[in-house]
Enzyme design. Structure first.
Site, PDB file in Angstrom:
ATOM      1  N   ASP A  61       0.766  -1.408   0.127  1.00 46.09           N
ATOM      2  CA  ASP A  61      -0.160   0.129   0.065  1.00 46.09           C
ATOM      3  C   ASP A  61       0.981   1.352   0.044  1.00 46.09           C
ATOM      4  O   ASP A  61       1.917   1.196   0.494  1.00 46.09           O
ATOM      5  CB  ASP A  61      -1.021   0.102   1.167  1.00 46.09           C
ATOM      6  N   HIS A  92       2.047   3.189  -9.240  1.00 43.44           N
ATOM      7  CA  HIS A  92       1.811   1.914  -9.218  1.00 43.44           C
ATOM      8  C   HIS A  92       3.140   1.342 -10.087  1.00 43.44           C
ATOM      9  O   HIS A  92       3.548   0.095  -9.705  1.00 43.44           O
ATOM     10  CB  HIS A  92       0.748   1.544  -9.920  1.00 43.44           C
ATOM     11  N   LEU A 116      10.473 -21.141  -4.473  1.00 39.21           N
ATOM     12  CA  LEU A 116       9.512 -19.997  -4.023  1.00 39.21           C
ATOM     13  C   LEU A 116       8.117 -20.319  -4.641  1.00 39.21           C
ATOM     14  O   LEU A 116       7.822 -20.288  -5.677  1.00 39.21           O
ATOM     15  CB  LEU A 116      10.212 -18.572  -3.963  1.00 39.21           C
TER      16      LEU A 116
HETATM   17  C1  IPE Z   1      -5.021  -2.630   0.021  1.00 40.47           C
HETATM   18  O1  IPE Z   1      -5.035  -1.286  -0.209  1.00 40.47           O
HETATM   19  C2  IPE Z   1      -5.254  -3.489  -1.369  1.00 40.47           C
HETATM   20  C3  IPE Z   1      -3.975  -3.438  -1.851  1.00 40.47           C
HETATM   21  C4  IPE Z   1      -2.829  -3.152  -1.491  1.00 40.47           C
HETATM   22  C5  IPE Z   1      -4.155  -4.282  -3.239  1.00 40.47           C
HETATM   23  P1  IPE Z   1      -6.158  -0.356  -0.361  1.00 40.47           P
HETATM   24  O2  IPE Z   1      -5.418   1.066  -0.735  1.00 40.47           O
HETATM   25  O3  IPE Z   1      -7.000  -0.899  -1.288  1.00 40.47           O
HETATM   26  O4  IPE Z   1      -6.862  -0.427   1.150  1.00 40.47           O
HETATM   27  P2  IPE Z   1      -7.698   0.683   2.006  1.00 40.47           P
HETATM   28  O5  IPE Z   1      -8.774   1.143   0.794  1.00 40.47           O
HETATM   29  O6  IPE Z   1      -6.847   1.731   2.243  1.00 40.47           O
HETATM   30  O7  IPE Z   1      -8.390  -0.131   3.096  1.00 40.47           O
HETATM   31  C1  IPE Z   2      -1.747   0.311  -3.254  1.00 38.42           C
HETATM   32  O1  IPE Z   2      -1.294   1.396  -3.438  1.00 38.42           O
HETATM   33  C2  IPE Z   2      -1.740  -0.378  -4.563  1.00 38.42           C
HETATM   34  C3  IPE Z   2      -3.270  -0.840  -4.780  1.00 38.42           C
HETATM   35  C4  IPE Z   2      -4.330  -1.078  -4.183  1.00 38.42           C
HETATM   36  C5  IPE Z   2      -3.350  -1.405  -6.093  1.00 38.42           C
HETATM   37  P1  IPE Z   2      -2.494   2.708  -3.298  1.00 38.42           P
HETATM   38  O2  IPE Z   2      -2.908   2.879  -4.767  1.00 38.42           O
HETATM   39  O3  IPE Z   2      -3.675   2.051  -2.393  1.00 38.42           O
HETATM   40  O4  IPE Z   2      -1.953   3.698  -2.727  1.00 38.42           O
HETATM   41  P2  IPE Z   2      -2.378   4.677  -1.398  1.00 38.42           P
HETATM   42  O5  IPE Z   2      -3.044   3.985  -0.466  1.00 38.42           O
HETATM   43  O6  IPE Z   2      -3.560   5.602  -2.300  1.00 38.42           O
HETATM   44  O7  IPE Z   2      -1.275   5.759  -1.207  1.00 38.42           O
HETATM   45 MG    MG Z   3      -4.086   2.171  -0.396  1.00 32.61          MG
END
Ligand code: IPE
Ligand code: IPE
Ligand code: MG
Length: 226
Positions: A4, A21, A115
């Protein structure tokens, strides 16, 4: 790994979320490599949740394009390193080119013995449990499962993770103290480490620190300290 913080990483740099990303994908290469070095046998990364469809179409399609790019650039090396790729989640619902990339990755690495690299795509813990419950209901209807003797271990085998061990450690980057529907069943006794660093900044050093925290935990599993 709950990967995240890509969006916040990009925002801080005045970049587009999808560039975050992209940086996250670069970080993932390093993490897989370091997982090898650490001798860890199972790595699961949360790439796209069942809730992530709520995001703008452009971001969603950007993430899936990156998946195709990741497979194109990494599959050969992963295969040479004896990595077995596995997908957790309903990947039938993802865009066609990503589906093809996933299919190729599964096929190429299916007999590898190193792995186990699980990529959670269109994955949600609740959806996974509901799916398992439906499978069980069907087995029971057909007389193929005896509910009175059906155990937690039997139920586990109906999940995407099948006969894999539960995760010992779940690392979340980006600082939020929640699981966001990740491995809901399997995480019952997992140790959690949350780091404030954003996923694109998750280095080997951060990884080592998380492992170090894990090694200092006292895992009691409901028992008492021996
Ligand atoms: C969790 O992150 C999902 C992934 C890392 C793929 P999110 O950004 O979607 O989670 P929330 O919305 O903050 O809970
Ligand atoms: C996690 O990063 C990746 C996915 C959920 C695909 P985010 O896109 O949720 O990044 P933040 O949480 O908005 O910073
Ligand atoms: Mg996120």
């Amino acid at each position: 790994m709950i990967m995240d913080g890509n969006g916040r990483w990009a925002k801080e740099r005045g970049l587009l979320r999808v560039q975050g990303h992209n940086a996250g994908m670069e970080a993932l290469r390093g993490v897989v490599e370091h997982t090898h070095q650490l001798g860890i046998r199972y790595l699961t990364v949360y790439a796209f949740s069942t809730e992530n469809w709520k995001r703008p179409e452009e971001e969603v399609s950007g993430i899936f394009k990156l998946l195709v790019r990741y497979m194109a650039s990494e599959l050969e090396r992963l295969h040479q390193n004896n990595v077995r790729i596995n997908i957790l989640g309903d990947w039938s619902a993802i865009p066609e080119d990503s589906r093809r990339a996933v299919e190729a990755a599964l096929k190429k690495t299916k007999d590898n013995t190193g792995l186990v690299f699980n990529i959670a795509i269109n994955y949600g813990g609740r959806a996974e449990i509901l799916r398992a419950a439906k499978i069980l209901a069907r087995l029971s209807e057909k007389g193929l499962a005896d509910l009175s003797s059906f155990t937690e271990t039997d139920f586990s085998r109906l999940l995407y993770t099948e006969d894999m061990p539960d995760p010992d450690l779940i690392i979340r980057t980006g600082g939020d103290l929640r699981l966001s529907n990740f491995l809901t069943w399997q995480s019952a006794y997992s140790e959690l480490v949350v780091t404030d660093c954003y996923w694109p900044d998750f280095t080997d050093e951060e990884y080592d620190q998380a492992i170090d925290q894990y090694l200092h935990r006292d895992r009691r599993f409901g028992g008492i300290k021996s």
